[in-house]
Design a protein around this motif. Sequence first.
Motif, PDB file in Angstrom:
ATOM      1  N   LYS A   7       0.827  -1.205   0.000  1.00  0.00           N
ATOM      2  CA  LYS A   7       0.000   0.000   0.000  1.00  0.00           C
ATOM      3  C   LYS A   7       0.864   1.259   0.000  1.00  0.00           C
ATOM      4  CE  LYS A   7      -3.770   2.292   2.439  1.00  0.00           C
ATOM      5  NZ  LYS A   7      -4.702   2.248   3.600  1.00  0.00           N
ATOM      6  N   ALA A   8       1.916   1.266   0.835  1.00  0.00           N
ATOM      7  CA  ALA A   8       2.805   2.422   0.909  1.00  0.00           C
ATOM      8  C   ALA A   8       3.547   2.626  -0.402  1.00  0.00           C
ATOM      9  CB  ALA A   8       3.797   2.231   2.055  1.00  0.00           C
ATOM     10  N   ILE A   9       3.978   1.526  -1.034  1.00  0.00           N
ATOM     11  CA  ILE A   9       4.691   1.622  -2.309  1.00  0.00           C
ATOM     12  C   ILE A   9       3.762   2.160  -3.398  1.00  0.00           C
ATOM     13  CG2 ILE A   9       5.878   0.321  -4.102  1.00  0.00           C
ATOM     14  CD1 ILE A   9       6.801  -1.635  -1.945  1.00  0.00           C
ATOM     15  N   LYS A  10       2.525   1.688  -3.385  1.00  0.00           N
ATOM     16  CA  LYS A  10       1.550   2.140  -4.381  1.00  0.00           C
ATOM     17  C   LYS A  10       1.265   3.637  -4.221  1.00  0.00           C
ATOM     18  CE  LYS A  10      -2.501   0.289  -6.704  1.00  0.00           C
ATOM     19  NZ  LYS A  10      -3.558  -0.740  -6.673  1.00  0.00           N
ATOM     20  N   THR A  11       1.223   4.101  -2.981  1.00  0.00           N
ATOM     21  CA  THR A  11       1.013   5.532  -2.716  1.00  0.00           C
ATOM     22  C   THR A  11       2.167   6.354  -3.269  1.00  0.00           C
ATOM     23  OG1 THR A  11      -0.236   5.032  -0.706  1.00  0.00           O
ATOM     24  CG2 THR A  11       0.667   7.261  -0.916  1.00  0.00           C
ATOM     25  N   ARG A  12       3.382   5.856  -3.092  1.00  0.00           N
ATOM     26  CA  ARG A  12       4.558   6.562  -3.617  1.00  0.00           C
ATOM     27  C   ARG A  12       4.574   6.566  -5.143  1.00  0.00           C
ATOM     28  NH1 ARG A  12      10.274   6.164  -0.944  1.00  0.00           N
ATOM     29  NH2 ARG A  12      10.361   7.909  -2.418  1.00  0.00           N
ATOM     30  N   ILE A  13       4.109   5.504  -5.751  1.00  0.00           N
ATOM     31  CA  ILE A  13       4.040   5.450  -7.220  1.00  0.00           C
ATOM     32  C   ILE A  13       3.079   6.515  -7.742  1.00  0.00           C
ATOM     33  CG2 ILE A  13       3.272   4.059  -9.182  1.00  0.00           C
ATOM     34  CD1 ILE A  13       4.306   1.591  -7.692  1.00  0.00           C
ATOM     35  N   LYS A  14       1.911   6.633  -7.091  1.00  0.00           N
ATOM     36  CA  LYS A  14       0.933   7.649  -7.499  1.00  0.00           C
ATOM     37  C   LYS A  14       1.492   9.051  -7.320  1.00  0.00           C
ATOM     38  CE  LYS A  14      -3.291   4.971  -6.617  1.00  0.00           C
ATOM     39  NZ  LYS A  14      -4.537   4.881  -5.803  1.00  0.00           N
ATOM     40  N   SER A  15       2.195   9.260  -6.206  1.00  0.00           N
ATOM     41  CA  SER A  15       2.785  10.575  -5.945  1.00  0.00           C
ATOM     42  C   SER A  15       3.837  10.928  -6.994  1.00  0.00           C
ATOM     43  CB  SER A  15       3.421  10.583  -4.548  1.00  0.00           C
ATOM     44  OG  SER A  15       4.109  11.786  -4.316  1.00  0.00           O
ATOM     45  N   MET A  16       4.675   9.963  -7.334  1.00  0.00           N
ATOM     46  CA  MET A  16       5.715  10.201  -8.332  1.00  0.00           C
ATOM     47  C   MET A  16       5.118  10.407  -9.725  1.00  0.00           C
ATOM     48  SD  MET A  16       8.858  10.752  -8.574  1.00  0.00           S
ATOM     49  CE  MET A  16       9.189  10.333  -6.859  1.00  0.00           C
ATOM     50  N   ALA A  17       4.029   9.705 -10.026  1.00  0.00           N
ATOM     51  CA  ALA A  17       3.364   9.884 -11.317  1.00  0.00           C
ATOM     52  C   ALA A  17       2.789  11.301 -11.432  1.00  0.00           C
ATOM     53  CB  ALA A  17       2.268   8.844 -11.491  1.00  0.00           C
ATOM     54  N   SER A  18       2.250  11.811 -10.320  1.00  0.00           N
ATOM     55  CA  SER A  18       1.729  13.190 -10.319  1.00  0.00           C
ATOM     56  C   SER A  18       2.859  14.200 -10.526  1.00  0.00           C
ATOM     57  CB  SER A  18       1.015  13.473  -8.997  1.00  0.00           C
ATOM     58  OG  SER A  18      -0.099  12.623  -8.830  1.00  0.00           O
ATOM     59  N   THR A  19       3.992  13.952  -9.878  1.00  0.00           N
ATOM     60  CA  THR A  19       5.157  14.829 -10.050  1.00  0.00           C
ATOM     61  C   THR A  19       5.629  14.818 -11.494  1.00  0.00           C
ATOM     62  OG1 THR A  19       5.859  14.413  -7.773  1.00  0.00           O
ATOM     63  CG2 THR A  19       7.520  15.274  -9.285  1.00  0.00           C
ATOM     64  N   ARG A  20       5.623  13.634 -12.107  1.00  0.00           N
ATOM     65  CA  ARG A  20       6.062  13.534 -13.494  1.00  0.00           C
ATOM     66  C   ARG A  20       5.133  14.308 -14.431  1.00  0.00           C
ATOM     67  NH1 ARG A  20       5.392  11.664 -18.205  1.00  0.00           N
ATOM     68  NH2 ARG A  20       7.109  10.812 -19.492  1.00  0.00           N
TER      69      ARG A  20
END
Length: 281
Positions: A7-20
């Motif tokens: 769950k934590a990794i998935k949250t970080r993926i979404k955050s990084m996708a938004s940054t990109r």
Amino acid sequence: MAGLSTKAIKTRIKSMASTRQITKAMELVASSKLRSAQSRAVACRPYFTALYEAMNEIADSSRSFESPYLRQAGPGKTIYIVIAGDRGLAGGYNNNVLKLAFRQMPQDAVVLPIGKKTVEFFQHRSCEILTEEYREAASVSIGDCYSIAKLVADGFLDKTYQNVVLVYTNFVSLLAQTPAALPLLPLTISAEKQTNAQRAMIYEGGSEAVFNAIVPEYLGGVLYGALCESTASEQAARRMAMDAASKNADEIIENLNLQYNRARQGAITQEITEIVAGSEN
């Protein structure tokens, strides 16, 4: 990343996708602004090139030519017109040009800053600032450039300033932008004098008067050209910085996805092991 839940990794993926998404959008905006800035820079070059050639022609037309704009070292301070950006996220663009200006400035120099970053930089170092009227570089128009040119030309004539130096960033290519310091006043013209009578001209009011009237126009043109060059350099630097950020974000997302799949596979394996162990009991 070890020990993080799926769950934590998935949250970080979404955050990084938004940054990109943000960095990619900024890259596209910078690319669009870059094309416009390049067009302006190219369009204004012939104007002040023609003025410079006209000044040399006027000065060469007389052996006894004199102008206060050719006055060498005298009383007064040195004024630096420094052009930088209003925002960051442009790689080393702001830092490079501001450090060049500060390194060359004598201790008692006066600064005329153009751009928010320039104002903040010299305020922090307690330098004497002539005016903060041009804090927003994006809002500086060609009319403002001629106003600045007249301001420093008048200061040079009344000996408030002995030297006028322009510090800006020269746009070389999309991959290269170099900070430069350009002395504006006193002017230096070619030492060759026209002696051919067929090329001699008579200027209404005298060659000196015509020359002195052209100088502020020439300085305004050079300043506007430097502003266009700096704007193009800023957008090119921001485009490159955002492109690098987008690539880094892609790499991080790829690593996170790999980590997520490993964690998910580990959890599935753990569940299967527990089910098998329970059925055997």
